[in-house]
Write an enzyme that holds these catalytic residues in place. Sequence first.
Site, PDB file in Angstrom:
ATOM      1  N   GLU B  35       0.837  -1.179   0.000  1.00  0.00           N
ATOM      2  CA  GLU B  35       0.000   0.000   0.000  1.00  0.00           C
ATOM      3  C   GLU B  35       0.882   1.242   0.000  1.00  0.00           C
ATOM      4  OE1 GLU B  35      -2.961  -0.226   2.935  1.00  0.00           O
ATOM      5  OE2 GLU B  35      -3.791   1.753   2.487  1.00  0.00           O
ATOM      6  N   THR B  37       0.871   5.790  -1.277  1.00  0.00           N
ATOM      7  CA  THR B  37       0.032   6.955  -1.518  1.00  0.00           C
ATOM      8  C   THR B  37      -0.721   6.831  -2.843  1.00  0.00           C
ATOM      9  OG1 THR B  37       2.041   7.940  -2.376  1.00  0.00           O
ATOM     10  CG2 THR B  37       1.338   8.648  -0.196  1.00  0.00           C
ATOM     11  N   ASP B 158      14.137   6.812  -7.662  1.00  0.00           N
ATOM     12  CA  ASP B 158      13.668   6.378  -6.345  1.00  0.00           C
ATOM     13  C   ASP B 158      14.156   4.965  -6.035  1.00  0.00           C
ATOM     14  OD1 ASP B 158      12.386   6.605  -3.926  1.00  0.00           O
ATOM     15  OD2 ASP B 158      10.417   6.036  -4.684  1.00  0.00           O
TER      16      ASP B 158
END
Lengths: 251, 478
Positions: B35, B37, B158
């Site tokens: 999970e 954003t 990232d």
Amino acid sequence: MAANFWSSSHLKLLMDQEEVDVVHSPDKERGLTLEEFKYIKMHMANYIGKLAQFVKVRQRVVATAVTYMRRVYTRKSMTEYDPCLVAPTCLYLASKAEESTVQARLLVFYIKKQLTDEKYRFEIKDILEMEMKILEALDYYLVVYHPYRPLSQLLQDAGMTDMTHLSWGLVNDTYKMDLILIYPPYMIALACIYIASVLKDKDTTAWFEELRADMNVVKNISMEMLDFYDNHKILPEDRVNAIINKLSLKQ
Amino acid sequence: MNSRNVGGSSNNNNNNNPNRPAWLQQYDLIGKIGEGTYGLVFLARTKSQPNRGKCIAIKKFKQSKDGDGVSPTAIREIMLLREISHENVVKLVNVHINPADMSLYLAFDYAEHDLYEIIRHHREKVNQSINQYTVKSLLWQLLNGLNYLHSNWIIHRDLKPSNILVMGEGEEQGVVKIADFGLARIYQAPLKYLSENGVVVTIWYRAPELLLGAKHYTSAVDMWAVGCIFAELLTLKPLFQGVEVKATPNPFQLDQLDKIFKVLGHPTQEKWPTLVNLPHWQSDQQHIQGHKYDNPGLYSVVHLSQKSPAYDLLSKMLEYDPRKRITAAQALEHEYFRIDPLPGRNALVPCQPGEKVVNYPARPVDTTTDFEGSTSVQGSQSVSSGNAVSGSGVAASVVAPRPVPRPMPPMVGMQRMPGQGMTAFNLASQAGMPSGMNPGGIPMQRAASQAHQQQQMRRKDPGMGMTGYPPQQKSRRF
């Protein structure tokens, strides 16, 4: 691959002219001719350009949006996919893909403000719904290459940067045709340089020979562009309306 | 704002789910595995041939919260994934749209492990470092995937252990897959700093030039992250665990830089000529120029001899000057990869016969969630989620072929922890009270499921239940 045209989805998606020039059967049933089909796409390309001025996005976003719109109509009919809605939605989607997101409500605001004609008026939810349908119709292939980058590189190479303005304008005009669906962007750039050099009376024969580009393709593109300038420079509004009414959308 | 229901999540609209999209019928939902954003990640199995039984990770993007259709992050991720294809990059197998709630689903080949879990498993369960062959193979494959991306002008932006996946049992066992392209970009045009787009990413793997306010990205930022990950594979601890400053936009992360300087020493203009042009260095508001750091000793932190090829490679990845930092292509050619043990395709099997094979735990799966992301109450789930998981253990046996976490009963309410649950978990874990892992006092199988639950929570917030991992490192992306 993403930043290399030669391994990109764009290259794989290139089509033959005959494949692009297919009027889908629902449209054919309503009497849409091939010429009218092209006419609407040209009109919608202009419309996208106009909207882009209001919402202030770069030419690159416009070019991507027009490419999306043209790709949609290689697969979907105008009867099912109302061009008056597809055009702004393609601009909306392209703005996200090109990292200069335009809010849907802003787009809707300008459409309502600038166009009094009922058939162009849509709500935000219409755009959002069409966005998903377009994503599916595009099969989620969203990376598009344009002739602008190769154009500057080629002009530099040819030492003809004085023709940048003219040839850039020619590249803009290529989006009024289906060229971006058919030819690699650098070929389109070459054709624009070719036309520009003819207009400016510059001898580029040696340079083109050295490039070893396929001059037949360059000339085919150039012919189509010159043909466009001869025949379609001005689109009469009533003609467009007559065709769109023929499709009897929005009922 | 518009008339559309923008605030309401899909949960509200689709709990009973009469509009369940037809394409979902091709999958058996097993459960939720992550999970963030952007939305949720589910594990599912393909029902039909030719890939019957194959596990798929399905990433569901919520509609963008400002009521602006499909989220731009999703658009860009699809855009890139649709173009790239490489053994060490995660493979997108399908895209689906659910017009009812404007959500978008990306289906990937499922990878059972990730570096975060592998490192954690070694640190907490094995109590032994990862074997050299595995470290080298993981690193080589990571660099191989990254070299492919960089040579195609894509920066990931990232990279962190949880975004580096490793395939579980099967034909591709032990193969590294770089995942999560939500922030990745083609860098034909200069890329703006991430936080200017309001994006938050973890700072531990962030390159010093970005921390010092460089406005644009280069592929060297990914190589810095690889260096940090390499060190973490060696020591099982994040190399630079700075405490993040929370503010917008783009706050100066003093603590992170401090952590870096302490290990690598103070950067100097001789070593890094463009340093003086970087905004935060120039303004020197926190007197970073004045600080003096003694005893720079990367080798002692990572327990490597200064003469070893591994140390040489690592220090070239952690080069301050981004222009001097080693590239992925150069790194692949480094001597480290030419000496024994040579890197291999299956990173999880040691090359030495007789060496102990580590069984990594399967990714924890929350089997009580349906595709809409709503946690269903026991008993109703087989109806709403369209599959027959209902805690029978079928699901767990599929995802956990190894004898690690046993099937667990549906943990009613256990996964819902934002809000009031959060503090409780944190306190409990910090106090080292395993029983505190069940703040609701819900009866559950002990021992076996506890470790499992702890992992569940970490999916929400890596800070929880992990000493040394400050709670602000929130975003786990897939």
